[in-house]
Scaffold this motif. Structure first.
Motif, mmCIF file in Angstrom:
data_model
loop_
_atom_site.group_PDB
_atom_site.id
_atom_site.type_symbol
_atom_site.label_atom_id
_atom_site.label_comp_id
_atom_site.label_asym_id
_atom_site.label_seq_id
_atom_site.Cartn_x
_atom_site.Cartn_y
_atom_site.Cartn_z
ATOM 1 N N PRO A 183 0.727 -1.276 -0.048
ATOM 2 C CA PRO A 183 0.093 0.059 -0.189
ATOM 3 C C PRO A 183 0.995 1.292 0.051
ATOM 4 C CG PRO A 183 -0.800 -1.494 1.523
ATOM 5 C CD PRO A 183 0.571 -2.171 1.234
ATOM 6 N N TYR A 184 0.316 2.481 -0.570
ATOM 7 C CA TYR A 184 1.137 3.695 -0.634
ATOM 8 C C TYR A 184 -0.007 4.853 -0.461
ATOM 9 C CZ TYR A 184 0.072 3.692 -5.569
ATOM 10 O OH TYR A 184 -0.650 3.836 -6.911
ATOM 11 N N SER A 185 0.397 5.873 -0.527
ATOM 12 C CA SER A 185 -0.315 7.102 -0.528
ATOM 13 C C SER A 185 -0.161 7.952 -1.511
ATOM 14 C CB SER A 185 -0.335 7.949 1.042
ATOM 15 O OG SER A 185 -0.615 7.031 2.068
ATOM 16 N N LEU A 186 -1.295 8.617 -1.997
ATOM 17 C CA LEU A 186 -0.979 9.630 -2.970
ATOM 18 C C LEU A 186 -1.086 11.295 -2.649
ATOM 19 C CD1 LEU A 186 -3.756 8.203 -5.728
ATOM 20 C CD2 LEU A 186 -1.147 8.135 -5.600
ATOM 21 N N LYS A 187 -0.271 12.076 -3.299
ATOM 22 C CA LYS A 187 -0.123 13.506 -3.019
ATOM 23 C C LYS A 187 -1.440 14.040 -3.298
ATOM 24 C CE LYS A 187 2.684 17.608 -3.386
ATOM 25 N NZ LYS A 187 3.887 18.195 -4.363
ATOM 26 N N THR A 188 -1.864 14.792 -2.115
ATOM 27 C CA THR A 188 -3.488 15.590 -2.239
ATOM 28 C C THR A 188 -3.137 17.009 -2.150
ATOM 29 O OG1 THR A 188 -3.650 15.070 0.069
ATOM 30 C CG2 THR A 188 -4.600 13.515 -1.528
ATOM 31 N N TYR A 189 -4.269 17.662 -2.423
ATOM 32 C CA TYR A 189 -4.207 19.104 -2.209
ATOM 33 C C TYR A 189 -5.650 19.521 -2.090
ATOM 34 C CZ TYR A 189 -4.213 24.146 -3.114
ATOM 35 O OH TYR A 189 -4.318 25.438 -3.069
ATOM 36 N N TRP A 190 -5.648 19.899 -0.723
ATOM 37 C CA TRP A 190 -7.013 20.490 -0.059
ATOM 38 C C TRP A 190 -7.356 21.994 -0.225
ATOM 39 C CZ3 TRP A 190 -10.573 16.510 0.363
ATOM 40 C CH2 TRP A 190 -9.986 15.359 0.295
ATOM 41 N N GLY A 191 -6.552 22.804 -0.974
ATOM 42 C CA GLY A 191 -6.796 24.356 -0.774
ATOM 43 C C GLY A 191 -7.843 24.671 -1.900
ATOM 44 N N PHE A 192 -8.318 24.060 -2.597
ATOM 45 C CA PHE A 192 -9.411 24.638 -3.293
ATOM 46 C C PHE A 192 -10.395 25.376 -2.728
ATOM 47 C CE2 PHE A 192 -7.742 20.773 -5.794
ATOM 48 C CZ PHE A 192 -7.044 21.379 -6.655
ATOM 49 N N SER A 193 -10.884 26.402 -3.235
ATOM 50 C CA SER A 193 -11.968 27.028 -2.641
ATOM 51 C C SER A 193 -13.232 26.489 -2.500
ATOM 52 C CB SER A 193 -12.162 28.418 -3.493
ATOM 53 O OG SER A 193 -12.691 28.236 -4.798
ATOM 54 N N HIS A 194 -13.621 25.621 -3.288
ATOM 55 C CA HIS A 194 -14.941 24.670 -3.048
ATOM 56 C C HIS A 194 -14.643 23.864 -1.992
ATOM 57 C CE1 HIS A 194 -16.956 26.407 -6.437
ATOM 58 N NE2 HIS A 194 -15.998 26.255 -7.175
ATOM 59 N N PHE A 195 -13.461 23.407 -1.710
ATOM 60 C CA PHE A 195 -13.447 22.571 -0.629
ATOM 61 C C PHE A 195 -13.250 23.167 0.811
ATOM 62 C CE2 PHE A 195 -10.452 19.289 -3.076
ATOM 63 C CZ PHE A 195 -11.742 18.695 -3.657
ATOM 64 N N GLU A 196 -12.942 24.690 0.829
ATOM 65 C CA GLU A 196 -12.948 25.303 1.816
ATOM 66 C C GLU A 196 -14.375 25.697 2.479
ATOM 67 O OE1 GLU A 196 -10.635 28.426 1.054
ATOM 68 O OE2 GLU A 196 -8.701 27.370 0.829
ATOM 69 N N ASN A 197 -15.265 26.067 1.442
ATOM 70 C CA ASN A 197 -16.580 26.331 1.736
ATOM 71 C C ASN A 197 -17.596 25.860 0.719
ATOM 72 O OD1 ASN A 197 -19.016 27.251 2.797
ATOM 73 N ND2 ASN A 197 -18.425 29.733 2.401
ATOM 74 N N PRO A 198 -17.919 24.345 0.761
ATOM 75 C CA PRO A 198 -18.810 23.666 -0.264
ATOM 76 C C PRO A 198 -19.975 24.096 -0.340
ATOM 77 C CG PRO A 198 -18.241 22.335 1.762
ATOM 78 C CD PRO A 198 -17.472 23.552 1.848
ATOM 79 N N ALA A 199 -20.601 24.681 0.794
ATOM 80 C CA ALA A 199 -22.070 24.880 0.694
ATOM 81 C C ALA A 199 -22.285 26.456 0.248
ATOM 82 C CB ALA A 199 -22.571 24.954 2.464
ATOM 83 N N GLN A 200 -21.338 27.169 -0.121
ATOM 84 C CA GLN A 200 -21.275 28.613 -0.412
ATOM 85 C C GLN A 200 -22.420 28.577 -1.762
ATOM 86 O OE1 GLN A 200 -17.791 30.733 -1.112
ATOM 87 N NE2 GLN A 200 -18.668 32.794 -0.934
ATOM 88 N N GLY A 201 -23.276 29.391 -1.554
ATOM 89 C CA GLY A 201 -23.997 29.531 -2.830
ATOM 90 C C GLY A 201 -25.257 28.533 -3.015
ATOM 91 N N ALA A 202 -25.189 27.517 -2.112
ATOM 92 C CA ALA A 202 -26.145 26.497 -2.359
ATOM 93 C C ALA A 202 -27.688 26.989 -1.923
ATOM 94 C CB ALA A 202 -25.677 25.265 -1.215
ATOM 95 N N VAL A 203 -28.597 26.682 -2.542
ATOM 96 C CA VAL A 203 -29.844 26.990 -2.159
ATOM 97 C C VAL A 203 -30.609 26.090 -0.919
ATOM 98 C CG1 VAL A 203 -32.387 27.297 -3.252
ATOM 99 C CG2 VAL A 203 -30.197 27.641 -4.586
ATOM 100 N N GLY A 204 -31.273 26.794 -0.021
ATOM 101 C CA GLY A 204 -31.848 26.145 1.084
ATOM 102 C C GLY A 204 -30.977 26.472 2.500
ATOM 103 N N SER A 205 -31.493 25.601 3.493
ATOM 104 C CA SER A 205 -30.978 25.743 4.666
ATOM 105 C C SER A 205 -29.922 25.010 5.111
ATOM 106 C CB SER A 205 -32.083 25.599 5.877
ATOM 107 O OG SER A 205 -32.633 24.473 5.807
ATOM 108 N N TRP A 206 -29.307 23.930 4.175
ATOM 109 C CA TRP A 206 -28.183 23.159 4.722
ATOM 110 C C TRP A 206 -26.841 23.860 4.532
ATOM 111 C CZ3 TRP A 206 -29.461 18.484 6.093
ATOM 112 C CH2 TRP A 206 -30.612 17.945 5.605
#
Length: 206
Positions: A183-206
């Motif tokens: 087993p091994y791991s892959l290099k990841t990047y979590w700095g995308f703006s949609h990852f930081e606030n995925p609910a931004q602009g979503a319709v409804g109370s979620w």
């Protein structure tokens, strides 16, 4: 063939070093998603099958097509008893035949549904990985190119599936036999703006 090494207890990702790819006989590899204890039961069935086949000592051995056919009968039989094995199985292999190397890749679901294809995925991979494979897979790919394509699929699944884990295992099989890599791991990047606030602009109370 590739999979992550995570196993959940309910909705908790509890076990992080579970290997879900195994060699079957001389010519086949099996991978599974779903209930791991049911996969262990399937592996016991396959151990009995390959041992019985070996004891005939007739110079022949079961190939991936025969093992895939056996698995479809097992899964459909358990489904008819209303006691299904909760797995999706991928069975691949290579065997020398009268026409040279005969490659095989098949899938069977928990209710016995089965098919053959050039590329197969289970779970979320059916929705997210298959489109990538359809767009980029070629029959003449080298092993290195195939690994890069599979890693691209695994990375997409890691970003999108909360039950996934960044620890993967790759396996290959040739007429020389199966190789299951550590087993091994892959290099990841979590700095995308949609990852930081995925609910931004979503319709409804979620």
């Amino acid at each position: 063939m590739a999979s992550d090494t995570g196993a959940s207890y309910g909705s908790t990702l509890r076990y992080k070093s579970v290997e879900r790819i195994k060699a079957v006989g001389k010519h086949s590899l099996i991978g599974a998603s779903g209930e791991f204890s049911d996969f262990q039961e399937i592996l016991r069935y396959l151990d009995e099958l390959t041992l019985s086949d070996h004891m005939w000592d007739d110079g022949n051995s079961l190939g991936p097509k025969e093992i895939h056919s056996y698995l479809t009968r097992v899964m459909y039989n358990r489904r008819n008893k209303f006691d299904p094995l909760w797995n999706s199985l991928v069975l691949g292999g290579v065997k020398k035949g009268p026409k040279g190397e005969e490659k095989y890749l098949g899938m069977v679901s928990m209710i016995g549904t089965h098919f053959e294809e050039n590329h197969i995925a289970t779970g979320f991979g059916n929705h997210l990985a298959i489109p990538i494979l359809r767009a980029e897979w070629r029959e003449d790919m080298t092993f290195e190119e195939a690994v890069k394509l599979v890693e691209k699929c695994l990375l997409v699944l890691l970003y999108r599936d909360r039950s996934s884990i960044n620890k993967f295992q790759i396996a290959k099989i040739t007429t020389e036999g199966a190789t299951i890599y550590p087993p091994y791991s892959l290099k990841t990047y979590w700095g995308f703006s949609h990852f930081e606030n995925p609910a931004q602009g979503a319709v409804g109370s979620w």
